[in-house]
Design a protein around this motif. Structure first.
Motif, mmCIF file in Angstrom:
data_model
loop_
_atom_site.group_PDB
_atom_site.id
_atom_site.type_symbol
_atom_site.label_atom_id
_atom_site.label_comp_id
_atom_site.label_asym_id
_atom_site.label_seq_id
_atom_site.Cartn_x
_atom_site.Cartn_y
_atom_site.Cartn_z
ATOM 1 N N SER A 48 0.836 -1.211 0.000
ATOM 2 C CA SER A 48 0.000 0.000 0.000
ATOM 3 C C SER A 48 0.865 1.254 0.000
ATOM 4 O O SER A 48 0.594 2.221 -0.721
ATOM 5 C CB SER A 48 -0.925 0.013 1.215
ATOM 6 N N ARG A 49 1.937 1.216 0.789
ATOM 7 C CA ARG A 49 2.875 2.345 0.825
ATOM 8 C C ARG A 49 3.477 2.596 -0.548
ATOM 9 O O ARG A 49 3.586 3.739 -1.000
ATOM 10 C CB ARG A 49 3.985 2.047 1.834
ATOM 11 N N ASP A 50 3.843 1.526 -1.245
ATOM 12 C CA ASP A 50 4.465 1.680 -2.557
ATOM 13 C C ASP A 50 3.518 2.322 -3.566
ATOM 14 O O ASP A 50 3.946 3.110 -4.406
ATOM 15 C CB ASP A 50 4.961 0.331 -3.073
ATOM 16 N N VAL A 51 2.233 2.008 -3.486
ATOM 17 C CA VAL A 51 1.256 2.644 -4.379
ATOM 18 C C VAL A 51 1.179 4.140 -4.073
ATOM 19 O O VAL A 51 1.175 4.973 -4.984
ATOM 20 C CB VAL A 51 -0.136 1.989 -4.264
ATOM 21 N N LEU A 52 1.143 4.483 -2.793
ATOM 22 C CA LEU A 52 1.095 5.903 -2.417
ATOM 23 C C LEU A 52 2.371 6.641 -2.824
ATOM 24 O O LEU A 52 2.312 7.787 -3.280
ATOM 25 C CB LEU A 52 0.843 6.049 -0.918
ATOM 26 N N LEU A 53 3.506 5.990 -2.687
ATOM 27 C CA LEU A 53 4.765 6.612 -3.117
ATOM 28 C C LEU A 53 4.786 6.810 -4.631
ATOM 29 O O LEU A 53 5.263 7.842 -5.116
ATOM 30 C CB LEU A 53 5.964 5.767 -2.675
ATOM 31 N N THR A 54 4.264 5.849 -5.358
ATOM 32 C CA THR A 54 4.169 6.000 -6.816
ATOM 33 C C THR A 54 3.294 7.197 -7.163
ATOM 34 O O THR A 54 3.625 7.986 -8.053
ATOM 35 C CB THR A 54 3.605 4.711 -7.456
ATOM 36 N N LEU A 55 2.182 7.355 -6.444
ATOM 37 C CA LEU A 55 1.313 8.508 -6.670
ATOM 38 C C LEU A 55 2.047 9.810 -6.378
ATOM 39 O O LEU A 55 1.983 10.760 -7.166
ATOM 40 C CB LEU A 55 0.047 8.410 -5.812
ATOM 41 N N MET A 56 2.758 9.864 -5.261
ATOM 42 C CA MET A 56 3.488 11.082 -4.900
ATOM 43 C C MET A 56 4.543 11.436 -5.951
ATOM 44 O O MET A 56 4.665 12.591 -6.354
ATOM 45 C CB MET A 56 4.141 10.932 -3.521
ATOM 46 N N HIS A 57 5.281 10.438 -6.428
ATOM 47 C CA HIS A 57 6.290 10.678 -7.466
ATOM 48 C C HIS A 57 5.627 11.145 -8.758
ATOM 49 O O HIS A 57 6.128 12.062 -9.424
ATOM 50 C CB HIS A 57 7.117 9.420 -7.727
ATOM 51 N N HIS A 58 4.511 10.540 -9.088
ATOM 52 C CA HIS A 58 3.784 10.914 -10.307
ATOM 53 C C HIS A 58 3.276 12.359 -10.207
ATOM 54 O O HIS A 58 3.399 13.136 -11.162
ATOM 55 C CB HIS A 58 2.623 9.940 -10.534
ATOM 56 N N LEU A 59 2.724 12.733 -9.062
ATOM 57 C CA LEU A 59 2.253 14.105 -8.857
ATOM 58 C C LEU A 59 3.407 15.097 -8.930
ATOM 59 O O LEU A 59 3.289 16.157 -9.547
ATOM 60 C CB LEU A 59 1.537 14.230 -7.512
ATOM 61 N N TYR A 60 4.529 14.755 -8.312
ATOM 62 C CA TYR A 60 5.698 15.635 -8.335
ATOM 63 C C TYR A 60 6.201 15.814 -9.768
ATOM 64 O O TYR A 60 6.461 16.939 -10.215
ATOM 65 C CB TYR A 60 6.807 15.067 -7.444
#
Length: 70
Positions: A48-60
């Motif tokens: 779950s953390r990895d999905v959220l980190l992917t989202l954060m990187h994508h947003l950045y």
């Protein structure tokens, strides 16, 4: 706006579902190429953390790419 698709399945138990290639998922969901598609087992904290980190990187990345064109 940023989007990420977390795909569950194939992990055993309740998620014992067929595994489909990302290409087929993109087509079925009509997802553009820039939307990340990642495996996710929501029962696992690290997944779950990895999905959220992917989202954060994508947003950045989306935000910084937009600023470069301003």
């Amino acid at each position: 706006m940023g989007e990420v698709v977390g795909v569950g399945g194939g992990g055993g138990g309740l998620l014992d579902a067929p595994v489909h290639p990302v290409r087929d998922l993109r087509s079925a969901l009509d997802l553009p190429e820039h939307v990340p598609v990642v495996d996710c087992d929501a029962r696992r904290l690290d997944s779950s953390r990895d999905v959220l980190l992917t989202l954060m990187h994508h947003l950045y990345d989306s935000a910084t790419a937009t600023r470069e064109f301003l």
